[in-house]
Design an enzyme around this catalytic site. Structure first.
Site, PDB file in Angstrom:
ATOM      1  N   ASP A  15       0.968  -1.029   0.009  1.00 49.38           N
ATOM      2  CA  ASP A  15       0.014  -0.019  -0.015  1.00 49.38           C
ATOM      3  C   ASP A  15       0.852   1.349  -0.038  1.00 49.38           C
ATOM      4  O   ASP A  15       2.136   1.209   0.150  1.00 49.38           O
ATOM      5  CB  ASP A  15      -0.872  -0.143   1.415  1.00 49.38           C
ATOM      6  N   SER A  16       0.325   2.281  -0.242  1.00 52.61           N
ATOM      7  CA  SER A  16       1.199   3.666   0.111  1.00 52.61           C
ATOM      8  C   SER A  16       1.682   3.850   1.361  1.00 52.61           C
ATOM      9  O   SER A  16       2.660   4.653   1.503  1.00 52.61           O
ATOM     10  CB  SER A  16       0.110   4.828  -0.513  1.00 52.61           C
ATOM     11  N   CYS A  78      -4.240  -1.874  -1.827  1.00 49.32           N
ATOM     12  CA  CYS A  78      -4.403  -0.450  -2.007  1.00 49.32           C
ATOM     13  C   CYS A  78      -5.564  -0.320  -3.180  1.00 49.32           C
ATOM     14  O   CYS A  78      -5.331  -0.736  -4.244  1.00 49.32           O
ATOM     15  CB  CYS A  78      -3.297   0.198  -2.566  1.00 49.32           C
ATOM     16  N   ASN A  79      -6.769   0.512  -3.262  1.00 49.85           N
ATOM     17  CA  ASN A  79      -7.619   0.752  -4.183  1.00 49.85           C
ATOM     18  C   ASN A  79      -6.863   1.561  -5.043  1.00 49.85           C
ATOM     19  O   ASN A  79      -7.219   1.251  -6.193  1.00 49.85           O
ATOM     20  CB  ASN A  79      -8.792   1.528  -3.425  1.00 49.85           C
ATOM     21  N   GLU A 157      -3.110   8.390   8.723  1.00 43.84           N
ATOM     22  CA  GLU A 157      -1.758   8.536   9.068  1.00 43.84           C
ATOM     23  C   GLU A 157      -1.622   9.081  10.299  1.00 43.84           C
ATOM     24  O   GLU A 157      -0.377   8.799  10.738  1.00 43.84           O
ATOM     25  CB  GLU A 157      -1.124   9.116   7.608  1.00 43.84           C
ATOM     26  N   CYS A 189     -10.847   2.598   0.053  1.00 43.55           N
ATOM     27  CA  CYS A 189      -9.603   2.875   0.383  1.00 43.55           C
ATOM     28  C   CYS A 189      -9.006   2.045   1.716  1.00 43.55           C
ATOM     29  O   CYS A 189      -9.948   2.034   2.618  1.00 43.55           O
ATOM     30  CB  CYS A 189      -9.367   4.442   0.578  1.00 43.55           C
ATOM     31  N   THR A 190      -7.876   1.495   1.455  1.00 42.60           N
ATOM     32  CA  THR A 190      -7.551   0.589   2.627  1.00 42.60           C
ATOM     33  C   THR A 190      -7.248   1.353   3.936  1.00 42.60           C
ATOM     34  O   THR A 190      -7.261   0.591   5.010  1.00 42.60           O
ATOM     35  CB  THR A 190      -6.555  -0.387   2.316  1.00 42.60           C
ATOM     36  N   HIS A 191      -7.241   2.629   3.934  1.00 43.39           N
ATOM     37  CA  HIS A 191      -7.088   3.162   4.993  1.00 43.39           C
ATOM     38  C   HIS A 191      -8.348   3.436   5.841  1.00 43.39           C
ATOM     39  O   HIS A 191      -8.397   3.689   7.198  1.00 43.39           O
ATOM     40  CB  HIS A 191      -6.590   4.682   4.777  1.00 43.39           C
TER      41      HIS A 191
HETATM   42  N1  DGL Z   1      -4.759   3.097   1.022  1.00 43.31           N
HETATM   43  C1  DGL Z   1      -4.671   3.283  -0.274  1.00 43.31           C
HETATM   44  C2  DGL Z   1      -6.066   2.990  -1.139  1.00 43.31           C
HETATM   45  O1  DGL Z   1      -6.619   2.105  -0.593  1.00 43.31           O
HETATM   46  C3  DGL Z   1      -4.019   4.683  -0.766  1.00 43.31           C
HETATM   47  C4  DGL Z   1      -4.205   6.011   0.157  1.00 43.31           C
HETATM   48  C5  DGL Z   1      -3.241   7.104  -0.572  1.00 43.31           C
HETATM   49  O2  DGL Z   1      -2.316   6.930  -0.341  1.00 43.31           O
HETATM   50  O3  DGL Z   1      -3.886   8.135  -0.914  1.00 43.31           O
HETATM   51  O4  DGL Z   1      -6.463   3.809  -2.078  1.00 43.31           O
END
Ligand code: DGL
Length: 273
Positions: A15-16, A78-79, A157, A189-191
């Site tokens: 992921d990012s 990560c989406n 974050e 978004c995985t966050h």
């Molecule tokens: N967690 C990531 C996702 O699922 C990316 C979030 C990001 O870096 O903007 O999209």
């Protein structure tokens, strides 16, 4: 390739930043004997505001690096990366690849009662139209309403899931979905599963939240089972965490979001392949 040798290899996941740890947590819960190499691209976080081509390039670089770790499966946790790089990755690598879009969408289609689904994602995920394409391919008569939530990743974050500021941001982002009367919301978004408390608080408890993390972990389980790729060992899985900079993926945040399995982070700045 001998199947048992392949089965003993780790899963590769990325992921990012810390968001993909929600997928890692769900995978570790379902598959405690699997080894895992997790890559957080904290040097280049966030992906959300970037162009599709740039996110695709980053994702392929990370998958190239994970392939050097001899992984048996790539889990695109990560989406943003799944929305932009999945097709190319499927052509480029000869291992199983699991992204987050189809599992999350399928879970939402199974959950909706009024056929109105909301989606919360980063700008690049929403802009790519990846979920709309996946929905069209199912030929289901369901309306999908998507909202980009540029500020949500920063909150996660920072470890902020309860402040007045995050509640206010959620109220603003969720207003259009409430107006459309959606009964199911994909956290695309995985966050965002880390913000499930605030999203549920604002949407109301009758709305079902779909975590792409859990849906993806179920897909990883199914795929390993069907392809006979489950790790034959009975020892607890070994988990490695690599970040592309010292910024953003501290052990404290990692432990908070993943739990005690989060051990030290190896730092691997991006000048190596
Ligand atoms: N967690 C990531 C996702 O699922 C990316 C979030 C990001 O870096 O903007 O999209």
């Amino acid at each position: 390739m001998v199947v048992t040798e392949t089965a003993s290899r780790p899963l590769g996941m990325f992921d990012s930043g810390v968001g993909g740890l929600t997928v890692a947590r769900a995978v570790i819960d379902l598959l405690p004997h699997e080894d895992l190499v997790y890559f957080g691209d904290s040097a280049r976080l966030p992906y959300g505001p970037r162009e599709e081509a740039e996110v695709r390039k980053f994702a392929l670089e990370i998958m190239d690096a994970l392939m050097q770790e001899r992984v048996k499966m790539l889990v695109v946790a990560c989406n943003a990366a799944s929305s932009t790089a999945l097709d190319e990755a499927e052509e480029r690598y000869d291992v199983e690849i699991v992204g987050v879009i189809e599992p999350g969408l399928r879970a939402a289609l199974a959950a909706t009662r009024n056929r109105r689904i909301g989606l919360l994602g980063t700008e690049v995920t929403v802009g790519s139209g990846s979920y709309n394409r996946a929905l069209e391919a199912t030929r289901t008569n369901v309306a999908l309403h998507s909202v980009a939530c540029p500020r949500f990743v920063e909150f996660v974050e920072r470890g902020d899931t309860t402040s007045a500021e995050v509640i206010e941001a959620a109220q603003t982002y969720l207003a259009p979905l409430k107006a459309k009367g959606v009964d199911t919301v994909i956290l695309a978004c995985t966050h965002y599963p880390l913000l499930a408390g605030v999203i549920d608080y604002v949407m109301g408890e009758e709305v079902v939240l779909i975590s792409s993390a859990e849906a993806t972990a179920h897909e990883v389980y199914r795929r390993l089972m069907d392809r006979r790729l489950l790790n034959p060992s009975n020892r607890p899985g070994r988990h490695r965490f690599i970040a592309s900079s010292e910024r953003g993926i501290s052990s404290e945040l990692g432990r908070r979001f993943l739990g005690p399995e989060f051990n030290e982070v190896e730092h691997r700045p991006w000048d190596r392949p």
